[in-house]
Design a protein around this motif. Sequence first.
Motif, PDB file in Angstrom:
ATOM      1  N   UNK A   1       0.796  -1.251  -0.095  1.00 40.96           N
ATOM      2  CA  UNK A   1       0.010   0.009  -0.023  1.00 40.96           C
ATOM      3  C   UNK A   1       0.843   1.223  -0.153  1.00 40.96           C
ATOM      4  N   UNK A   2       0.481   2.335  -0.968  1.00 37.87           N
ATOM      5  CA  UNK A   2       1.211   3.587  -0.772  1.00 37.87           C
ATOM      6  C   UNK A   2       1.980   3.580  -2.186  1.00 37.87           C
ATOM      7  N   UNK A   3       1.657   2.884  -3.051  1.00 32.70           N
ATOM      8  CA  UNK A   3       2.561   3.075  -4.340  1.00 32.70           C
ATOM      9  C   UNK A   3       1.630   4.270  -5.075  1.00 32.70           C
ATOM     10  N   UNK A   4       2.694   4.848  -6.018  1.00 32.42           N
ATOM     11  CA  UNK A   4       1.932   5.973  -6.782  1.00 32.42           C
ATOM     12  C   UNK A   4       0.746   5.527  -7.537  1.00 32.42           C
ATOM     13  N   UNK A   5      -0.296   6.587  -7.568  1.00 30.64           N
ATOM     14  CA  UNK A   5      -1.403   6.311  -8.496  1.00 30.64           C
ATOM     15  C   UNK A   5      -1.009   6.336  -9.953  1.00 30.64           C
ATOM     16  N   UNK A   6      -1.803   5.432 -10.819  1.00 30.25           N
ATOM     17  CA  UNK A   6      -1.436   5.421 -12.166  1.00 30.25           C
ATOM     18  C   UNK A   6      -2.518   6.171 -12.738  1.00 30.25           C
ATOM     19  N   UNK A   7      -2.257   6.738 -13.896  1.00 29.90           N
ATOM     20  CA  UNK A   7      -3.109   7.364 -14.994  1.00 29.90           C
ATOM     21  C   UNK A   7      -4.093   6.400 -15.539  1.00 29.90           C
ATOM     22  N   UNK A   8      -5.148   7.049 -16.292  1.00 30.60           N
ATOM     23  CA  UNK A   8      -5.916   6.240 -17.180  1.00 30.60           C
ATOM     24  C   UNK A   8      -5.211   5.097 -17.918  1.00 30.60           C
ATOM     25  N   UNK A   9      -5.783   4.083 -18.058  1.00 29.72           N
ATOM     26  CA  UNK A   9      -5.097   3.001 -19.045  1.00 29.72           C
ATOM     27  C   UNK A   9      -6.154   2.212 -19.487  1.00 29.72           C
ATOM     28  N   UNK A  10      -5.706   1.691 -20.861  1.00 31.37           N
ATOM     29  CA  UNK A  10      -6.443   0.852 -21.512  1.00 31.37           C
ATOM     30  C   UNK A  10      -6.614  -0.593 -20.731  1.00 31.37           C
ATOM     31  N   UNK A  11      -5.792  -0.916 -20.014  1.00 26.49           N
ATOM     32  CA  UNK A  11      -5.319  -2.043 -18.826  1.00 26.49           C
ATOM     33  C   UNK A  11      -6.383  -2.033 -17.664  1.00 26.49           C
ATOM     34  N   UNK A  12      -7.086  -1.170 -17.513  1.00 27.85           N
ATOM     35  CA  UNK A  12      -8.020  -0.963 -16.487  1.00 27.85           C
ATOM     36  C   UNK A  12      -9.166  -1.756 -16.535  1.00 27.85           C
ATOM     37  N   UNK A  13      -9.151  -2.683 -15.315  1.00 22.18           N
ATOM     38  CA  UNK A  13     -10.272  -3.667 -15.370  1.00 22.18           C
ATOM     39  C   UNK A  13     -11.027  -3.414 -14.141  1.00 22.18           C
ATOM     40  N   UNK A  14     -12.470  -3.801 -14.290  1.00 18.84           N
ATOM     41  CA  UNK A  14     -13.276  -3.503 -13.156  1.00 18.84           C
ATOM     42  C   UNK A  14     -13.759  -4.813 -12.700  1.00 18.84           C
ATOM     43  N   UNK A  15     -13.228  -5.235 -11.389  1.00 23.74           N
ATOM     44  CA  UNK A  15     -13.123  -6.317 -10.706  1.00 23.74           C
ATOM     45  C   UNK A  15     -14.218  -6.557  -9.569  1.00 23.74           C
ATOM     46  N   UNK A  16     -15.470  -7.252  -9.828  1.00 22.93           N
ATOM     47  CA  UNK A  16     -16.528  -7.533  -8.695  1.00 22.93           C
ATOM     48  C   UNK A  16     -16.075  -8.624  -7.876  1.00 22.93           C
ATOM     49  N   UNK A  17     -16.301  -8.343  -6.612  1.00 24.24           N
ATOM     50  CA  UNK A  17     -15.818  -9.534  -5.514  1.00 24.24           C
ATOM     51  C   UNK A  17     -17.033 -10.332  -5.698  1.00 24.24           C
TER      52      UNK A  17
END
Length: 158
Positions: A79-95
């Motif tokens: 926890x505490x890594x830099x936030x990434x910008x928008x990406x085509x690799x972004x995936x919405x994961x439902x638990x």
Amino acid sequence: MPAARFLAASTAAVLTVVALAGCARTIGVEAAPHAADPKCAEVMLAVPDELGGDLPKVPTDSQATAAWGEPGGAVTMRCGVAQLGPSADCQHVDSGDGTAVDWIVTTDDKGTWSFVTYGREPAVEVVVPPAVTEDHSTSFIADLASAVTQVPATKECQ
């Protein structure tokens, strides 16, 4: 003699604890740049004791980190890594329990998977080595939803 027995029992108990502590597998995980963020403490308190039904949580040696599995083949979380910008690799994961997390998902040429939360600051990074993906799918990432949602989302995948 009762004092001698108490001393002997106390010494034996201390030696047992020390011996067991020496057997604990500790995973080396580098702390993230913003590991001291108070939100990271909330995340760490909410991590599960197991991932995917058979990867037990094991001790780590840095602040705001967690690991599951075995040394040399453990899933690690920081926890505490830099936030990434928008990406085509972004995936919405439902638990599956109504909790969802957006992750930037990448894999390198060695087969290591990386998941970084999107739209949450501080961000959380999960690294899954090939030794784990040989026997597991990465669907256990959903098991981390209750922990990483301790940091509110401010953005979503597009």
